[in-house]
Design a protein around this motif. Structure first.
Motif, PDB file in Angstrom:
ATOM      1  N   LEU A 243       0.822  -1.203   0.000  1.00  0.00           N
ATOM      2  CA  LEU A 243       0.000   0.000   0.000  1.00  0.00           C
ATOM      3  C   LEU A 243       0.857   1.254   0.000  1.00  0.00           C
ATOM      4  CD1 LEU A 243      -2.748  -1.140   2.526  1.00  0.00           C
ATOM      5  CD2 LEU A 243      -3.111  -0.641   0.105  1.00  0.00           C
ATOM      6  N   SER A 244       1.936   1.228   0.767  1.00  0.00           N
ATOM      7  CA  SER A 244       2.842   2.380   0.818  1.00  0.00           C
ATOM      8  C   SER A 244       3.544   2.592  -0.519  1.00  0.00           C
ATOM      9  CB  SER A 244       3.865   2.172   1.930  1.00  0.00           C
ATOM     10  OG  SER A 244       4.812   3.223   1.948  1.00  0.00           O
ATOM     11  N   ASP A 245       4.134   1.522  -1.053  1.00  0.00           N
ATOM     12  CA  ASP A 245       4.889   1.641  -2.306  1.00  0.00           C
ATOM     13  C   ASP A 245       3.986   2.000  -3.478  1.00  0.00           C
ATOM     14  OD1 ASP A 245       7.157   0.987  -0.894  1.00  0.00           O
ATOM     15  OD2 ASP A 245       7.221  -1.104  -1.562  1.00  0.00           O
ATOM     16  N   PHE A 246       2.806   1.391  -3.530  1.00  0.00           N
ATOM     17  CA  PHE A 246       1.872   1.649  -4.628  1.00  0.00           C
ATOM     18  C   PHE A 246       1.368   3.092  -4.582  1.00  0.00           C
ATOM     19  CE2 PHE A 246      -2.500   1.591  -6.345  1.00  0.00           C
ATOM     20  CZ  PHE A 246      -2.251   1.121  -7.633  1.00  0.00           C
ATOM     21  N   THR A 247       1.020   3.549  -3.385  1.00  0.00           N
ATOM     22  CA  THR A 247       0.518   4.924  -3.250  1.00  0.00           C
ATOM     23  C   THR A 247       1.596   5.935  -3.624  1.00  0.00           C
ATOM     24  OG1 THR A 247      -0.946   4.201  -1.462  1.00  0.00           O
ATOM     25  CG2 THR A 247      -0.574   6.564  -1.681  1.00  0.00           C
TER      26      THR A 247
ATOM     27  N   THR B 271       2.134   5.813  -7.576  1.00  0.00           N
ATOM     28  CA  THR B 271       1.043   6.393  -8.370  1.00  0.00           C
ATOM     29  C   THR B 271       0.891   7.893  -8.096  1.00  0.00           C
ATOM     30  OG1 THR B 271      -0.469   5.496  -6.691  1.00  0.00           O
ATOM     31  CG2 THR B 271      -0.301   4.301  -8.757  1.00  0.00           C
ATOM     32  N   SER B 272       1.158   8.311  -6.868  1.00  0.00           N
ATOM     33  CA  SER B 272       1.095   9.743  -6.550  1.00  0.00           C
ATOM     34  C   SER B 272       2.167  10.494  -7.327  1.00  0.00           C
ATOM     35  CB  SER B 272       1.281   9.970  -5.049  1.00  0.00           C
ATOM     36  OG  SER B 272       0.255   9.350  -4.312  1.00  0.00           O
ATOM     37  N   ASP B 273       3.358   9.918  -7.389  1.00  0.00           N
ATOM     38  CA  ASP B 273       4.439  10.544  -8.159  1.00  0.00           C
ATOM     39  C   ASP B 273       4.083  10.597  -9.640  1.00  0.00           C
ATOM     40  OD1 ASP B 273       7.408  11.399  -8.395  1.00  0.00           O
ATOM     41  OD2 ASP B 273       7.273   9.711  -9.788  1.00  0.00           O
TER      42      ASP B 273
ATOM     43  N   LEU C  82       1.650  13.435 -10.203  1.00  0.00           N
ATOM     44  CA  LEU C  82       2.301  14.744 -10.112  1.00  0.00           C
ATOM     45  C   LEU C  82       3.038  15.085 -11.408  1.00  0.00           C
ATOM     46  CD1 LEU C  82       3.699  14.606  -6.464  1.00  0.00           C
ATOM     47  CD2 LEU C  82       1.896  16.113  -7.317  1.00  0.00           C
ATOM     48  N   LYS C  83       3.590  14.070 -12.048  1.00  0.00           N
ATOM     49  CA  LYS C  83       4.356  14.284 -13.277  1.00  0.00           C
ATOM     50  C   LYS C  83       3.483  14.218 -14.532  1.00  0.00           C
ATOM     51  CE  LYS C  83       8.676  12.732 -11.218  1.00  0.00           C
ATOM     52  NZ  LYS C  83       9.708  11.686 -11.132  1.00  0.00           N
ATOM     53  N   ASN C  84       2.233  13.841 -14.366  1.00  0.00           N
ATOM     54  CA  ASN C  84       1.298  13.757 -15.498  1.00  0.00           C
ATOM     55  C   ASN C  84      -0.005  14.454 -15.108  1.00  0.00           C
ATOM     56  OD1 ASN C  84       2.550  11.611 -17.596  1.00  0.00           O
ATOM     57  ND2 ASN C  84       3.029  10.971 -15.497  1.00  0.00           N
ATOM     58  N   PRO C  85      -0.020  15.774 -15.094  1.00  0.00           N
ATOM     59  CA  PRO C  85      -1.165  16.527 -14.574  1.00  0.00           C
ATOM     60  C   PRO C  85      -2.457  16.361 -15.370  1.00  0.00           C
ATOM     61  CG  PRO C  85       0.424  17.993 -15.611  1.00  0.00           C
ATOM     62  CD  PRO C  85       1.086  16.665 -15.510  1.00  0.00           C
ATOM     63  N   GLU C  86      -2.384  15.836 -16.591  1.00  0.00           N
ATOM     64  CA  GLU C  86      -3.590  15.644 -17.398  1.00  0.00           C
ATOM     65  C   GLU C  86      -4.158  14.233 -17.271  1.00  0.00           C
ATOM     66  OE1 GLU C  86      -5.174  18.111 -18.960  1.00  0.00           O
ATOM     67  OE2 GLU C  86      -3.644  19.351 -18.011  1.00  0.00           O
ATOM     68  N   THR C  87      -3.642  13.470 -16.308  1.00  0.00           N
ATOM     69  CA  THR C  87      -4.078  12.083 -16.133  1.00  0.00           C
ATOM     70  C   THR C  87      -4.728  11.900 -14.772  1.00  0.00           C
ATOM     71  OG1 THR C  87      -2.281  11.273 -17.556  1.00  0.00           O
ATOM     72  CG2 THR C  87      -3.325   9.670 -16.109  1.00  0.00           C
ATOM     73  N   ARG C  88      -5.755  11.066 -14.735  1.00  0.00           N
ATOM     74  CA  ARG C  88      -6.377  10.672 -13.469  1.00  0.00           C
ATOM     75  C   ARG C  88      -6.474   9.142 -13.449  1.00  0.00           C
ATOM     76  NH1 ARG C  88     -12.669  12.560 -14.724  1.00  0.00           N
ATOM     77  NH2 ARG C  88     -12.947  11.236 -16.564  1.00  0.00           N
TER      78      ARG C  88
ATOM     79  N   LEU D 153       2.066   2.332 -16.815  1.00  0.00           N
ATOM     80  CA  LEU D 153       1.445   3.661 -16.803  1.00  0.00           C
ATOM     81  C   LEU D 153       2.180   4.622 -17.735  1.00  0.00           C
ATOM     82  CD1 LEU D 153       0.729   4.070 -12.973  1.00  0.00           C
ATOM     83  CD2 LEU D 153      -0.953   3.678 -14.784  1.00  0.00           C
ATOM     84  N   ASP D 154       3.502   4.479 -17.802  1.00  0.00           N
ATOM     85  CA  ASP D 154       4.320   5.368 -18.632  1.00  0.00           C
ATOM     86  C   ASP D 154       4.314   4.982 -20.111  1.00  0.00           C
ATOM     87  OD1 ASP D 154       5.113   7.056 -16.581  1.00  0.00           O
ATOM     88  OD2 ASP D 154       6.903   5.875 -16.106  1.00  0.00           O
ATOM     89  N   GLY D 155       3.706   3.841 -20.441  1.00  0.00           N
ATOM     90  CA  GLY D 155       3.716   3.387 -21.828  1.00  0.00           C
ATOM     91  C   GLY D 155       5.043   2.804 -22.254  1.00  0.00           C
ATOM     92  N   ALA D 156       5.832   2.350 -21.273  1.00  0.00           N
ATOM     93  CA  ALA D 156       7.142   1.757 -21.562  1.00  0.00           C
ATOM     94  C   ALA D 156       7.003   0.234 -21.660  1.00  0.00           C
ATOM     95  CB  ALA D 156       8.136   2.146 -20.469  1.00  0.00           C
TER      96      ALA D 156
END
Length: 245
Positions: free
Chosen positions: A23-27, A30-32, A35-41, A233-236
């Motif tokens: 839970l800690s690592d996942f949160t 995903t929070s990071d 923050l780096k993808n402001p147009e994504t939810r 998430l990054d499309g990598a």
């Protein structure tokens, strides 16, 4: 706004008790990412997993212990009714898993847990929305597909305790092979069309039918591999199985 949907297995959130490290690592990850993808939810759908199966099995053991008049009074003679009862037990497990997942995101997830995807808001507050089980007849995988349809996501990321889909159950068949890609037609032959509460398969048969009709892609990947989830998430490049076509 781009919406990405992740179906987070209950066996990842709470294999026997809440997995604090996950839970800690996942949160944090995903929070990071947000923050780096402001147009994504993100829409996160919590499964019941192991806790659901523990309680479902407990109910079935109790029901099996009754005899005679007690059996008639306290347990379901009809298997469909018993499955319906087990579905509701599983749904309640998804809701407590969803609540702790929501709480971990704090102000990023201000809205209540969604328990009916057909009534989810057209526009939700914050950057994260968390959903849980809705009603009997399917798993939260189907809720994830319905929310992907609503928010026009083209992919559902299905996180579980397996890194890839196999040609067969590797615990039973040593010749089973991991797959990088599989078509919906071939995948649905593997999982069938029937939902049974507690059924352990890579993606729910009911959800698979709906996703196939919508031409969604589903990525099945290991839920504990945080860097790999970030790569998805990054499309990598990532490790997992893509179901599409």
């Amino acid at each position: 706004m781009i919406t990405k949907v992740l179906s987070v297995g209950g066996s990842i959130i709470a294999p026997d008790k809440p997995d604090v490290a996950f839970l800690s690592d996942f949160t944090k990850m995903t929070s990071d990412y947000l923050l780096k993808n402001p147009e994504t939810r993100l829409v996160l759908v919590a499964g019941g997993g192991a806790p659901a199966r523990v309680y479902q099995n407990a109910y079935r053991e109790v029901a099996a212990s009754f005899e005679g008049d007690q059996k008639k009074a306290c347990s379901f003679a009809d298997e469909n009714a018993a499955n319906y009862a087990c579905d509701w037990i599983g749904i309640m497990a998804t809701r407590i898993n969803a609540q702790i997942l929501k709480t971990c995101f704090g102000p990023l997830c201000p809205s209540d847990v969604v328990t009916d995807p057909t009534k989810a808001p057209d526009v939700f507050e914050g950057r994260v929305m968390v959903a849980a089980g809705w009603k009997p007849g399917f798993s939260t995988d189907n809720d994830a597909v319905l929310l992907a349809e609503k928010y026009k996501a083209d992919t559902v990321v299905n996180l579980s305790n397996i890194a890839k889909v196999y040609t067969d159950d590797p615990k039973k068949n040593p010749d089973a092979k991991p797959l990088d890609k599989i078509s919906w037609a071939d995948f649905r032959k593997m999982v069938g069309d029937e939902w049974v509460p507690g059924k352990n398969c890579p993606f729910d048969p009911i959800a698979s039918k709906k996703a196939s009709e919508l031409k969604l892609s589903v990525i099945c990947a290991g839920g504990k591999n945080i860097p790999n989830i970030r790569a998805i998430l990054d499309g990598a490049d990532y490790v997992g199985t893509t179901i599409a076509g």
